[in-house]
Design an enzyme around this catalytic site. Structure first.
Site, short mmCIF file in Angstrom:
data_model
loop_
_atom_site.label_atom_id
_atom_site.label_comp_id
_atom_site.label_asym_id
_atom_site.label_seq_id
_atom_site.Cartn_x
_atom_site.Cartn_y
_atom_site.Cartn_z
N TYR A 140 -22.66 29.55 32.86
CA TYR A 140 -23.97 29.16 33.38
C TYR A 140 -24.36 30.15 34.47
O TYR A 140 -23.87 30.09 35.60
CB TYR A 140 -23.91 27.73 33.94
CG TYR A 140 -25.19 27.25 34.59
CD1 TYR A 140 -26.43 27.51 34.03
CD2 TYR A 140 -25.16 26.53 35.79
CE1 TYR A 140 -27.60 27.08 34.63
CE2 TYR A 140 -26.31 26.08 36.40
CZ TYR A 140 -27.53 26.36 35.81
OH TYR A 140 -28.70 25.93 36.41
N ASP A 180 -26.06 29.18 29.05
CA ASP A 180 -27.39 29.41 29.61
C ASP A 180 -27.27 30.63 30.51
O ASP A 180 -26.77 30.54 31.63
CB ASP A 180 -27.82 28.17 30.39
CG ASP A 180 -29.15 28.36 31.11
OD1 ASP A 180 -29.77 29.42 30.94
OD2 ASP A 180 -29.55 27.44 31.85
#
Length: 293
Positions: A140, A180
């Protein structure tokens, strides 16, 4: 007459049978596992036949994540192995890897570890049928904001990835980095790219790192390779305005694979909700099947 159960008629279920001898691997930023569970993630997960799932922005401790995953997959009757890297600051970041197969080993932190990596990188090693090793990563990357310390953290983290990705590929047979990454690499990746060239997420200096990840570092952007040069498919839409309804999205969630593994990928899907009201995260899962050896 046979009637369908509520679960079978749930709008959160995606109908996409997995092909024979394929492993289904997915990644999604859940934007808080508690909220995602409450909004319908469990119905999606229980029916999607996923073998390995990378989660980002979990925002919960290990015991809470384990409890919720068990509730979401109880109907499958399968045992899931859960490994997570919780951020030190409660309610922030957090990554996890959830899998049906038990990993041989797990690690947290990128490389030797850095202060910017707080609940943002976790690895798991899986032995494949031919005896080779697959290392899966859930990552992330910081969202960033131009002119702030958050952007400095993001740029340092992108540099750490550039240094570490080749090392990771050297020590194992196959690598799959999912998550992400908070950057749209090319103009195809953002609906309104012209309006975002000075914003974090589409800055030239951020995108230059992705040129290197998919260049000198030797990794393959699996979803883009399979989709070709088309708009999207997007994986994130702002909750503001009509972004979701108008498909004004960003493709910022990735499967980054070493070349031999990328060759085994097929059937890419973005599990976009049928309606704004049915979203259980501001991201949609990126699901790809692999014919693992």
């Amino acid at each position: 007459m046979m009637t369908e159960t509520p679960a079978e008629t749930s709008p959160h279920i995606i109908r996409d049978p997995k092909g024979e001898d394929l492993s289904r691997i997915a990644s999604v930023n859940v934007n808080g596992i508690r909220a995602a569970h409450r909004k319908g993630m469990g119905e999606w997960l229980a029916e999607r036949d996923i073998d390995i799932l990378a989660l980002q922005e979990v925002r919960a401790d290990g015991s809470t994540l384990t409890k919720l995953v068990q509730q979401m997959t109880e109907s499958t009757g399968e045992t899931w192995h859960i490994h997570e890297h919780e951020a030190s600051q409660k309610g922030r970041a957090g990554v996890a890897i959830v899998s049906k197969q038990a990993p041989l080993a797990t690690r947290t932190g990128i490389g030797e570890g850095h202060p910017e990596d707080d609940g943002r990188w976790i690895e798991a090693d899986y032995q494949l049928g031919d005896g080779t090793m697959l290392t899966v990563v859930s990552v992330y990357v910081h969202s960033g904001e131009v002119g702030t310390e958050r952007q400095e953290h993001k740029m340092r983290f992108l540099q750490y990835m550039l240094e570490y990705l080749p090392q990771l590929a050297e020590r194992t047979d196959h690598v799959l980095v999912m998550g992400d990454l908070n950057v749209g690499h090319r103009e195809f990746d953002i609906k309104n790219w012209k309006g975002n060239v000075k914003n974090s997420g589409f800055l030239p200096e951020e995108r230059a790192y992705f040129d290197k990840y998919f260049g000198e570092a030797g990794y393959v952007d699996v979803a883009r390779t399979l989709a070709g040069d088309v708009d999207g498919p997007y994986t994130w839409w702002s909750y503001r305005g009509k972004a979701f309804d108008n498909d004004t999205g960003w493709r910022i969630d990735y499967h980054m694979a070493t070349p031999a593994l990328a060759e085994l990928a097929t059937n890419p899907k973005v599990d976009r909700a049928a309606d704004y009201s049915l979203r259980w995260s501001d991201h949609a899962p990126l699901v790809i099947d692999y014919r693992l050896p």
